[in-house]
Design an enzyme around this catalytic site. Sequence first.
Site, PDB file in Angstrom:
ATOM      1  N   ARG A  91       0.813  -1.222   0.000  1.00  0.00           N
ATOM      2  CA  ARG A  91       0.000   0.000   0.000  1.00  0.00           C
ATOM      3  C   ARG A  91       0.849   1.275   0.000  1.00  0.00           C
ATOM      4  O   ARG A  91       0.370   2.347  -0.344  1.00  0.00           O
ATOM      5  CB  ARG A  91      -0.952  -0.015   1.200  1.00  0.00           C
ATOM      6  CG  ARG A  91      -2.156   0.887   1.022  1.00  0.00           C
ATOM      7  CD  ARG A  91      -3.198   0.632   2.103  1.00  0.00           C
ATOM      8  NE  ARG A  91      -2.648   0.831   3.421  1.00  0.00           N
ATOM      9  CZ  ARG A  91      -2.917   0.066   4.479  1.00  0.00           C
ATOM     10  NH1 ARG A  91      -3.770  -0.942   4.373  1.00  0.00           N
ATOM     11  NH2 ARG A  91      -2.361   0.305   5.644  1.00  0.00           N
ATOM     12  N   TYR A 121     -12.348  22.918 -11.027  1.00  0.00           N
ATOM     13  CA  TYR A 121     -12.987  21.701 -11.553  1.00  0.00           C
ATOM     14  C   TYR A 121     -14.197  21.362 -10.668  1.00  0.00           C
ATOM     15  O   TYR A 121     -14.088  21.380  -9.439  1.00  0.00           O
ATOM     16  CB  TYR A 121     -11.923  20.603 -11.489  1.00  0.00           C
ATOM     17  CG  TYR A 121     -12.322  19.230 -11.900  1.00  0.00           C
ATOM     18  CD1 TYR A 121     -12.741  18.954 -13.195  1.00  0.00           C
ATOM     19  CD2 TYR A 121     -12.247  18.174 -10.998  1.00  0.00           C
ATOM     20  CE1 TYR A 121     -13.070  17.666 -13.574  1.00  0.00           C
ATOM     21  CE2 TYR A 121     -12.560  16.877 -11.369  1.00  0.00           C
ATOM     22  CZ  TYR A 121     -12.978  16.635 -12.663  1.00  0.00           C
ATOM     23  OH  TYR A 121     -13.304  15.366 -13.020  1.00  0.00           O
TER      24      TYR A 121
HETATM   25  C1  LIG Z   1     -10.345  15.575 -14.878  1.00  0.00           C
HETATM   26  C2  LIG Z   1      -9.768  16.567 -13.950  1.00  0.00           C
HETATM   27  C3  LIG Z   1      -9.553  16.237 -12.613  1.00  0.00           C
HETATM   28  C4  LIG Z   1      -9.950  14.903 -12.040  1.00  0.00           C
HETATM   29  O1  LIG Z   1      -9.272  13.824 -12.623  1.00  0.00           O
HETATM   30  P1  LIG Z   1      -9.904  12.344 -12.569  1.00  0.00           P
HETATM   31  O2  LIG Z   1      -8.754  11.470 -12.850  1.00  0.00           O
HETATM   32  O3  LIG Z   1     -10.987  12.316 -13.597  1.00  0.00           O
HETATM   33  O4  LIG Z   1     -10.436  12.148 -11.184  1.00  0.00           O
HETATM   34  C5  LIG Z   1      -8.975  17.183 -11.796  1.00  0.00           C
HETATM   35  N1  LIG Z   1      -8.646  18.401 -12.269  1.00  0.00           N
HETATM   36  C6  LIG Z   1      -8.839  18.753 -13.550  1.00  0.00           C
HETATM   37  C7  LIG Z   1      -8.437  20.109 -14.005  1.00  0.00           C
HETATM   38  C8  LIG Z   1      -9.419  17.851 -14.436  1.00  0.00           C
HETATM   39  O5  LIG Z   1      -9.635  18.202 -15.712  1.00  0.00           O
END
Ligand SMILES: *Cc1c(COP(=O)(O)O)cnc(C)c1O
Length: 395
Positions: free
Chosen positions: A61, A114
């Site tokens: 882990r 986001y």
């Molecule tokens: C997609 C995205 C995330 C999250 O990534 P995931 O792997 O889909 O959880 C975070 N920040 C930004 C700017 C993103 O475009």
Amino acid sequence: MIENDRGNNAPFSVETVLTHQGRVPDDQFGFVNTPVYRGSTVLFKTLDDLEAQRQRFLYGRAGNPTTESVEAVITELEGAYRTRLVPSGLAAVTVALLGCLKAGDDVLLTDSAYEPTRAFADGFLQQMGVTARYYDPRIGAGLADLMRPNTRAVLAESPGSLTFEVQDIPALAKVAHAGGARLIVDNSWASPLYHQPLKLGADIVVHAATKMFVGHSDAFAGTISTTEESWRGVESARRLLGFFTSGDEAFLVARGLRTLAIRMKEHQARALDIASWLEQQPEVTSVLHPALPSHPDHALFKRDFTGSGSLFAFVLAPAPRASVAAFVDKLQLFSMGYSWGGYESLCLPVVLGKNRTVRPWSAPGNLFRVHIGLEGVDDLKADLGAAMERYARAR
Ligand SMILES: *Cc1c(COP(=O)(O)O)cnc(C)c1O
């Protein structure tokens, strides 16, 4: 860090770091790549070894050679103290925040964050007794007016999701540090190739590795890179939460990283070409791409970035929903779906709504976000051109 053996301390280029860092063929019977390590238990030989924790890896882990192969590359590219691979980009954001905050603290987030980042702050953080507030992405040094004595973290995302405001990272870092807060930057858009927030004063940088690092829309991961002072809090949050990224996912991130430089170059060129072309089209009222001279933050972009990403947005002149449907439903090469960063182009109609609380989005017309893939650029323009004709006809 990999060093050249000519003894002159000249750093290797990012292309060389991407192709050579994080793999040790001598440890893998000469095979070029670090393979997928799957494992929970790590065996100790003697009681002495167990008591002294004498093993490079203690338990699965905490990581394995495959996850380390990714972490070493990002650490070097970001100029970080250390990096952790986590199961998703969202986990990178949430662990970074939890590594800085406790009950009774306050956090300031950019209004352009986001959307799931906002949801985590408004839901989970508020529930655990942290106040979460938002600031105008263009606030810069004005952030000082919003700081409270208990503000312990500031989250920036530059450029912002969907609306692409560029943030003044050095100014935000200065204000955050003066108030005893850490600055976390989501750097997914530019990748460390074109923007290195730690060198501009940030404390923690996160990436949705799912996007450009993986590059093929087929795996989930995130990375968190920190300065030495911020490492303990972040690593402790990750360890206590039990987040671990499998060797299978890590392998796909490592594989993607080896070609990141040439992919970014191609995505950048195509996106810029299409963005400039869109600015000339009659249906287009604005193009939100920081590398265009027309972008309101272009000067800041030129100061702090050395290149641009695949992702931008544009606004089409007002038209009813039927026009939006006519635009996206019959696209041949662009597909509609969440995420971005793969070799294939994507187009997403966007309604900002409650995602903006400080600066409600008021521009008339319809907003579309595109990720420009690696298809032929003229084919992509023809696809968008035909879509704009359908959009106008359906009005
Ligand atoms: C997609 C995205 C995330 C999250 O990534 P995931 O792997 O889909 O959880 C975070 N920040 C930004 C700017 C993103 O475009």
